[in-house]
Design an enzyme around this catalytic site. Structure first.
Site, PDB file in Angstrom:
ATOM      1  CD1 TRP A 275      -0.121   1.317   3.209  1.00  0.00           C
ATOM      2  CD2 TRP A 275       0.310  -0.868   3.306  1.00  0.00           C
ATOM      3  NE1 TRP A 275       0.537   1.060   4.395  1.00  0.00           N
ATOM      4  CE2 TRP A 275       0.814  -0.259   4.469  1.00  0.00           C
ATOM      5  CE3 TRP A 275       0.467  -2.244   3.136  1.00  0.00           C
ATOM      6  CZ2 TRP A 275       1.459  -0.970   5.458  1.00  0.00           C
ATOM      7  CZ3 TRP A 275       1.119  -2.956   4.123  1.00  0.00           C
ATOM      8  CH2 TRP A 275       1.599  -2.322   5.267  1.00  0.00           C
TER       9      TRP A 275
ATOM     10  CG  ASP B  94       4.029  -5.678   4.995  1.00  0.00           C
ATOM     11  OD1 ASP B  94       4.423  -4.657   5.571  1.00  0.00           O
ATOM     12  OD2 ASP B  94       2.829  -5.932   4.792  1.00  0.00           O
TER      13      ASP B  94
END
Lengths: 414, 177
Positions: free
Chosen positions: B106, B125
């Site tokens: 994101w 991540d």
């Protein structure tokens, strides 16, 4: 090398006779030692107790939970165990005793409880090498007396990963189907037939999330535009029809918590700002029944807001809605709460406040006539027990879980 | 101070007045371990204002911290939620050894106070190793329930890749906004 009793490694699968022989050897050795000790004592004291009894050898047993005891104040407490492999712990909150636990897999969500069968269910995720490797999702049936897994059926590896809520799975009213939320990040609902213990299929719910059952063959999901998607099922668990129920709420103005509670045919969705949205079934769809404010003028001025990890509970018999409250500004919807406000949903008014001894993120209430309120917090291993009517603190159950998340009252068989 | 820290501090302070020292130590230990957990779930949170993420209005970061990738005040972290890879063997733009970048990510738009320009930041991540547990950086501003999944920090976004376990978060500069 195959273990044998003589090797000093106890194989508990051996026959009772073998265990008896092994135990006998231990007892024989112990008795020789004991006799020597007694002689020393006798020589020292000049007397041997005439009433001394020889202790009988014991067999190790495994507990089985009885059916003939009330479980009204028992809970399943999901232990997230630091976001690793977790469990659901069964606790008798009257005695304060942990009664057992079941393993609920990687990042556990919640359990589903049958009221027809002595069973609970969990959708569990496992990774092939513990923290890496191929992912496997299974639908597992646990016996609620032995707590043994009695069925373990592989399903597509799509269950959402993250923190669980009460809306990540649900049962149809007749308990024919279990519904489990998938997020891959495409969203869908997995359907499992509990009678045949078979995976049926998934139903896509693009743009919507989570599961709110509304009868034997219906559930709805909340959608990002503030509508609800209603899915009607056929008797085989397939999709019969879908209906969009528009304008349930406005997520841009006042989002509702997805952590809703249900009772007496209605779903209750508190909003971030403190309004209560009540949703009811209308045939093959659902509709917003009413909105009413949980906050009076003083509460609004005091910046009281609902919030937490599992911030709501509902006592169906008494029609009481329990809401975890804190004081805070916007975007504090996950703050720990210091009070629980109790509402009569028929009278639409607050009837009491419970001042918590310890701040909480999760609450749940038992469903009996003398209900208790359970509270826990993610960082706190203890489970707190209150009288749900008087608000008095009853007890603290220490070391209930490493990382408490979802609390579920044990539902009695019907 | 992050929300996590404030929650933990509040809970600890509240409970400490009611528990023995020994049980308090147990609680604090659990809180510290628990702190490893709460920010495990990366958030897809919009940056509601293109300003440096100050933590709280009364807790304005110093210039040193807004340029420190190990600080939650680092200007690129305005929409991050998780453990900072800078504290876990990686950096703000690299994953620690042995981990795998998540394919799902994101973005946030953050103001660089050094040049006054806004940049698009990708919060990838790093997955495949259990949670790092260091330098938690967690906020709920703009966080929304899972019917807005791109704004929900209750979701483990490593789920989009081959490895499900979440280790830490990065903040990779994509370009000028």
């Amino acid at each position: 090398m195959k273990n044998s009793p003589g090797a000093g490694v106890i194989n508990w699968q051996n026959s009772k006779r073998q265990r008896g022989a092994f135990a006998g050897r231990i007892v024989e050795d112990a008795m020789n030692g004991l006799a020597l000790l007694m002689l020393v004592i006798a020589a020292t004291l000049g007397a041997v107790p005439s009433t001394a009894q020889t202790l009988e050898p014991e067999d190790l047993t495994v507990e089985v939970l009885p059916n003939d005891v009330s479980r009204d104040h028992w809970v399943w407490l999901t232990d997230y165990v630091l976001g690793l492999y977790g469990k659901a712990v069964l606790i008798d909150t009257d005695s304060g005793d942990v009664k057992g636990a079941v393993d609920t897999g990687w990042e556990p969500m919640k359990v589903e409880q049958s009221r027809k069968r002595s069973e609970i269910y969990a959708i569990r995720v496992f990774l092939e090498r513990g923290f890496r490797g191929k992912r496997t999702d299974v639908f597992t049936v646990f016996d609620t007396n032995t707590l043994n897994p009695i069925a373990d059926i592989e399903i597509p590896p799509k269950r959402l990963s993250g923190f669980g809520t009460m809306a990540h799975s649900g049962l149809t009213s007749d308990e024919r189907f279990l519904l489990s939320y998938n997020f891959t990040p495409a969203s869908s609902v997995a359907v499992i037939n509990l009678e045949s213990r078979a995976y049926i299929d998934e139903i896509e719910i693009a743009g919507c999330a989570l599961i709110y059952p509304t009868g034997d063959r219906q559930f709805f999901s909340l959608c990002g535009d503030g509508s609800a998607l209603v899915v009607n099922l056929n008797d085989q668990g397939g999709e019969l029809s879908r209906v969009e129920a528009p304008d349930i709420f406005d997520p841009d103005v006042d989002p509702v918590f997805e952590k809703a509670v249900t009772g007496n045919g209605l779903w209750y969705f508190p909003s971030f700002s403190g309004d209560l949205y009540v949703v009811e079934r209308k045939g093959d769809t659902v509709a917003l029944k009413e909105i009413w404010s949980l906050l009076d003028k003083a509460a609004k001025e005091g910046l009281w807001k609902p919030g937490g990890f599992q911030p709501f509970a509902f006592h169906e018999g008494k029609g009481l809605l329990y809401i975890l409250m804190h004081q805070g500004d916007e975007d504090t919807h996950k703050e720990l709460g210091e009070e629980v406000w109790v509402y009569d949903v028929v009278e639409k008014k607050r009837v009491s406040k419970i001042l918590l001894k310890v701040m909480a993120g999760s609450i749940e209430v038992s469903q009996d006539d003398a209900p208790v309120l359970y509270t826990a917090a993610l960082f706190d291993p203890n489970l707190q027990i209150y009288d749900a009517l008087s608000g008095s603190h009853r007890r603290t159950i220490t070391e209930a879980a490493f990382t408490p998340t979802v609390i579920q009252s044990v539902r009695p068989l019907q | 101070m992050s929300l996590l820290d404030r929650l933990t501090e509040e809970a600890t302070r509240r409970i400490s007045s009611e528990t023995s020292r020994r049980s308090l130590l147990g609680l604090v230990g659990a809180a510290l371990v628990g702190g490893v957990v709460y920010p495990l779930l990366p958030v897809a949170r919009k940056s509601n204002n293109a300003d440096v993420d100050n933590g709280t209005a009364s807790d304005a970061p110093q210039l040193t911290s807004v340029n420190d990738p190990r600080s939650c005040d680092y200007w690129r972290y305005c929409a991050i939620d998780g453990w900072l890879c800078s504290c876990c063997g990686g950096s703000h733009k690299s994953c620690p050894p042995g981990t795998v970048p998540s394919p799902v990510t994101w973005v946030g738009t953050c103001l660089n106070p050094n040049d006054g320009k806004s940049y698009i930041i990708s919060y990838n991540d790093c997955c495949g190793v259990q949670g790092c547990g260091r330098c938690s950086c967690h906020r709920n501003e703009g966080e929304r329930p899972q019917y807005r999944p791109s704004l929900s920090n209750d979701i483990n976004w490593c789920l989009g890749g081959e490895q499900l376990a979440y280790n830490c978060s990065t903040a990779v500069l994509i370009g000028e906004a």
